[in-house]
Design a protein around this motif. Structure first.
Motif, short mmCIF file in Angstrom:
data_model
loop_
_atom_site.label_atom_id
_atom_site.label_comp_id
_atom_site.label_asym_id
_atom_site.label_seq_id
_atom_site.Cartn_x
_atom_site.Cartn_y
_atom_site.Cartn_z
N TYR A 34 -34.53 -23.94 49.80
CA TYR A 34 -33.62 -23.71 48.67
C TYR A 34 -32.72 -24.92 48.44
O TYR A 34 -32.49 -25.32 47.29
CB TYR A 34 -32.78 -22.47 48.95
CG TYR A 34 -31.84 -22.12 47.83
CD1 TYR A 34 -32.29 -21.47 46.68
CD2 TYR A 34 -30.47 -22.43 47.90
CE1 TYR A 34 -31.44 -21.15 45.64
CE2 TYR A 34 -29.61 -22.11 46.87
CZ TYR A 34 -30.09 -21.47 45.75
OH TYR A 34 -29.23 -21.16 44.73
N LEU A 35 -32.21 -25.52 49.52
CA LEU A 35 -31.29 -26.63 49.38
C LEU A 35 -31.99 -27.95 49.06
O LEU A 35 -31.41 -28.83 48.41
CB LEU A 35 -30.47 -26.79 50.68
CG LEU A 35 -29.52 -25.63 51.01
CD1 LEU A 35 -28.85 -25.86 52.36
CD2 LEU A 35 -28.46 -25.47 49.92
N VAL A 36 -33.25 -28.07 49.49
CA VAL A 36 -33.99 -29.31 49.25
C VAL A 36 -34.63 -29.31 47.86
O VAL A 36 -34.87 -30.37 47.28
CB VAL A 36 -35.06 -29.51 50.35
CG1 VAL A 36 -36.04 -30.63 50.00
CG2 VAL A 36 -34.38 -29.82 51.69
N ALA A 37 -34.91 -28.12 47.31
CA ALA A 37 -35.60 -28.02 46.02
C ALA A 37 -34.98 -28.88 44.92
O ALA A 37 -35.72 -29.52 44.15
CB ALA A 37 -35.69 -26.55 45.58
N PRO A 38 -33.63 -28.96 44.79
CA PRO A 38 -33.06 -29.81 43.73
C PRO A 38 -33.34 -31.30 43.91
O PRO A 38 -33.17 -32.07 42.96
CB PRO A 38 -31.54 -29.53 43.83
CG PRO A 38 -31.45 -28.18 44.46
CD PRO A 38 -32.58 -28.13 45.43
N LEU A 39 -33.78 -31.72 45.11
CA LEU A 39 -34.06 -33.13 45.34
C LEU A 39 -35.36 -33.57 44.68
O LEU A 39 -35.61 -34.77 44.55
CB LEU A 39 -34.12 -33.42 46.85
CG LEU A 39 -32.85 -33.15 47.66
CD1 LEU A 39 -33.09 -33.45 49.14
CD2 LEU A 39 -31.68 -33.96 47.12
N GLY A 40 -36.21 -32.60 44.31
CA GLY A 40 -37.46 -32.95 43.65
C GLY A 40 -38.68 -32.42 44.37
O GLY A 40 -38.60 -31.87 45.48
N GLU A 41 -39.84 -32.60 43.73
CA GLU A 41 -41.09 -32.05 44.26
C GLU A 41 -41.53 -32.78 45.54
O GLU A 41 -42.07 -32.16 46.46
CB GLU A 41 -42.20 -32.19 43.21
CG GLU A 41 -41.82 -31.72 41.81
CD GLU A 41 -41.56 -30.23 41.74
OE1 GLU A 41 -40.57 -29.83 41.08
OE2 GLU A 41 -42.32 -29.47 42.34
N LEU A 42 -41.30 -34.08 45.62
CA LEU A 42 -41.77 -34.87 46.76
C LEU A 42 -41.07 -34.47 48.06
O LEU A 42 -41.74 -34.26 49.09
CB LEU A 42 -41.60 -36.36 46.48
CG LEU A 42 -42.57 -37.30 47.23
CD1 LEU A 42 -44.00 -37.01 46.86
CD2 LEU A 42 -42.23 -38.75 46.91
N PRO A 43 -39.73 -34.36 48.11
CA PRO A 43 -39.08 -33.90 49.33
C PRO A 43 -39.51 -32.49 49.75
O PRO A 43 -39.63 -32.21 50.95
CB PRO A 43 -37.59 -33.94 48.97
CG PRO A 43 -37.48 -34.97 47.92
CD PRO A 43 -38.73 -34.82 47.11
N VAL A 44 -39.74 -31.60 48.76
CA VAL A 44 -40.20 -30.25 49.10
C VAL A 44 -41.58 -30.32 49.75
O VAL A 44 -41.84 -29.64 50.74
CB VAL A 44 -40.25 -29.36 47.83
CG1 VAL A 44 -40.92 -28.02 48.15
CG2 VAL A 44 -38.85 -29.12 47.30
N ALA A 45 -42.47 -31.14 49.20
CA ALA A 45 -43.81 -31.28 49.78
C ALA A 45 -43.73 -31.88 51.18
O ALA A 45 -44.45 -31.45 52.10
CB ALA A 45 -44.68 -32.15 48.87
N ALA A 46 -42.85 -32.89 51.37
CA ALA A 46 -42.69 -33.50 52.69
C ALA A 46 -42.18 -32.49 53.70
O ALA A 46 -42.67 -32.43 54.84
CB ALA A 46 -41.72 -34.69 52.59
N MET A 47 -41.21 -31.69 53.31
CA MET A 47 -40.69 -30.66 54.20
C MET A 47 -41.77 -29.62 54.52
O MET A 47 -41.87 -29.14 55.65
CB MET A 47 -39.49 -29.97 53.55
CG MET A 47 -38.79 -28.99 54.47
SD MET A 47 -37.52 -28.05 53.60
CE MET A 47 -38.53 -27.12 52.46
N GLY A 48 -42.60 -29.30 53.53
CA GLY A 48 -43.67 -28.34 53.75
C GLY A 48 -44.67 -28.83 54.78
O GLY A 48 -45.10 -28.06 55.65
N ILE A 49 -45.04 -30.09 54.72
CA ILE A 49 -45.98 -30.66 55.69
C ILE A 49 -45.37 -30.69 57.08
O ILE A 49 -45.99 -30.28 58.07
CB ILE A 49 -46.42 -32.07 55.26
CG1 ILE A 49 -47.23 -31.99 53.95
CG2 ILE A 49 -47.24 -32.74 56.35
CD1 ILE A 49 -47.56 -33.34 53.35
N ALA A 50 -44.12 -31.19 57.18
CA ALA A 50 -43.46 -31.26 58.49
C ALA A 50 -43.25 -29.88 59.08
O ALA A 50 -43.46 -29.66 60.29
CB ALA A 50 -42.11 -31.98 58.34
N ALA A 51 -42.84 -28.93 58.24
CA ALA A 51 -42.62 -27.56 58.72
C ALA A 51 -43.92 -26.94 59.21
O ALA A 51 -43.93 -26.15 60.17
CB ALA A 51 -42.02 -26.71 57.61
N THR A 52 -45.04 -27.28 58.58
CA THR A 52 -46.34 -26.77 59.01
C THR A 52 -46.69 -27.27 60.41
O THR A 52 -47.19 -26.52 61.25
CB THR A 52 -47.43 -27.20 58.00
OG1 THR A 52 -47.13 -26.65 56.73
CG2 THR A 52 -48.80 -26.71 58.45
#
Length: 440
Positions: A34-52
């Motif tokens: 929720y907090l990273v979403a305003p930073l853009g699509e790329l940070p969300v995707a990066a967080m998704g990969i790292a979280a996986t």
């Protein structure tokens, strides 16, 4: 133990803290998303990969914790303090060793692992920066998961709940400040979310340590007449088949995420945004299933297995009812998704709309399998549950999903549909074996 209506009330008393425990576990990723979403699509995707990647190891630790949880339940039923201490320390050793192995692998091969998942240099750099901090969460979780398993198996499910309730606001506040900054201090962006989560988990670890230390009913002194290295192998032998059931599912979920990462960016971001909510939603029927397994384990430890068939039938019906309520909440979420994530791109909004029927139906299908699997594990048929998961997931749905995404370039709908299809394939064997073994 299981003959009266009060048994269902006892199960609820175990289940609701377990549900909120699990929900707050997922809250770390929810808050970060929720907090990273305003930073853009790329940070969300990066967080998704790292979280996986991190979730891969957390899944193993949670699996070990679930094995310890049932062993603790049996020890409580048998009123054996020595068995409680042995289960705790052997489980802690196994979990910490698992975390250390992961840290070593990530230290030497972290960049290579990320490069296998994505070939985008900027995305890989963001992922590596986030992962360099969140990797240490697994070391803290190795300890907190064993403490949580000990409390849950002992019936003290409210202790971990209190720890998560402390962690949640700290995580939200720290992550917000570290991401966006405060006053004249600039925010750290994506890295700030990682630091906020790490410090919040550390606080929960300290709480659990103090809570167990100050509880006069808890004595974790290792029994001197039971040699640790001699006990480790039989404890591992009992934990392994139970943990392997969870391990297979955790690894499978990770592989699904890695396959979904091969879809277009907007589709992957859509799945990344909805997965934390979906995980959180399915924790409620899962908590009920775990509470049922703990109750059955305690009954078996006390040599009181009468009326188990009726108890299991009631547990299954309640689990399905919970899943219907969860599906209703997911319908509400699908209608409010733009309110939750107002800054996402139109293509991401479209992808979320396409998979809405699938993620709404998933908890209903999965609930029966979750309850059935936990009941069979508590009865001692963990290897059977492992075979069901392995065959349906690894021999059928994951290979098909890989073919659809990597070779046939299907849309997000058919790629995501493999998850509910997998659950449908498991329903019949769980039904047959649960009915067969509960009546033995």
């Amino acid at each position: 133990m299981l003959k009266s209506a009060t048994d269902m009330q006892k199960n609820w008393a175990l289940a609701w803290p377990l549900a909120f425990n699990a929900l707050l576990v997922q809250s770390m990723l929810l808050i970060d998303t929720y907090l990273v979403a305003p930073l853009g699509e790329l940070p969300v995707a990066a967080m998704g990969i790292a979280a996986t990647i991190v979730a891969f190891v957390l899944g193993i630790e949670i699996a070990i914790g679930n094995g310890i949880q049932l062993l603790v339940g049996r020890a409580v039923g048998a009123s054996s303090r020595d068995d409680l201490a042995v289960a705790y320390w052997c489980g802690l050793f196994i979990n910490v060793l698992t975390a250390l192995i992961f840290l070593v692998v990530l230290h030497f091969f972290g960049n290579e692992i990320v490069s296998v998942i994505t070939q985008d240099a900027e995305l890989a750099s963001l992922t590596a920066s986030y992962l360099s901090i969140t990797q240490y969460i697994v070391l803290l979780t190795a300890y907190t998961q064993v403490c949580t398993a000990y409390c849950n198996g002992s019936g003290k499910t409210q202790v971990p709940l209190k720890g998560f309730m402390i962690e949640l606001p700290v995580n939200a506040l720290l992550s917000y400040v570290l991401i966006n900054g405060a006053g004249d201090v600039n925010g750290l962006g994506l890295v700030g979310a990682a630091w906020g989560s790490l410090m919040a988990v550390l606080l929960r670890a300290l709480f659990l340590y103090i809570a167990l230390k100050k509880d006069p009913s808890v004595d974790l002194t290792y029994p001197p007449h039971r040699h640790f290295w001699a006990e480790l192998q039989p404890q591992y032998a009992q934990i392994y088949p139970i943990a392997a059931n969870f391990f297979i599912l955790s690894i499978g979920a990770t592989v699904y995420q890695l396959l979904f990462a091969q879809l277009d960016l907007f589709s992957f971001v859509a799945i990344t945004l909805i997965f934390p909510w979906l995980r959180a939603a399915t924790q409620f029927p899962n908590a009920w299933a775990q509470a049922s397994a703990i109750s059955i384990s305690q009954a078996l430890g006390q040599k009181k297995a009468a009326e188990l068939a009726q108890f299991v039938d009631h547990c299954t019906k309640v689990g399905m009812l919970i899943s219907l309520l969860i599906a209703g909440l997911l319908v509400l979420l699908s209608q409010c998704i733009l309110f939750v994530y107002p800054d996402i791109e139109p293509e991401t909004q479209k992808a979320l709309l396409i998979i809405a029927p699938l993620y709404i139906a998933l908890p209903i299908i999965r609930a029966y399998n979750t309850v059935g699997g936990n009941i069979l594990r508590a009865l001692g048929y963990s290897n059977l549950v492992l075979k069901i998961h392995f065959v349906t997931q690894w021999l059928i749905t994951l290979p098909i999903c890989a073919l659809l995404i990597l070779y046939f370039d299907v849309s997000i709908f058919w790629a995501f549909a493999m998850i509910p299809i997998e659950e449908l394939l498991k329903t019949l064997p769980f039904y047959r074996f649960k009915q067969r073994y509960i009546n033995k």
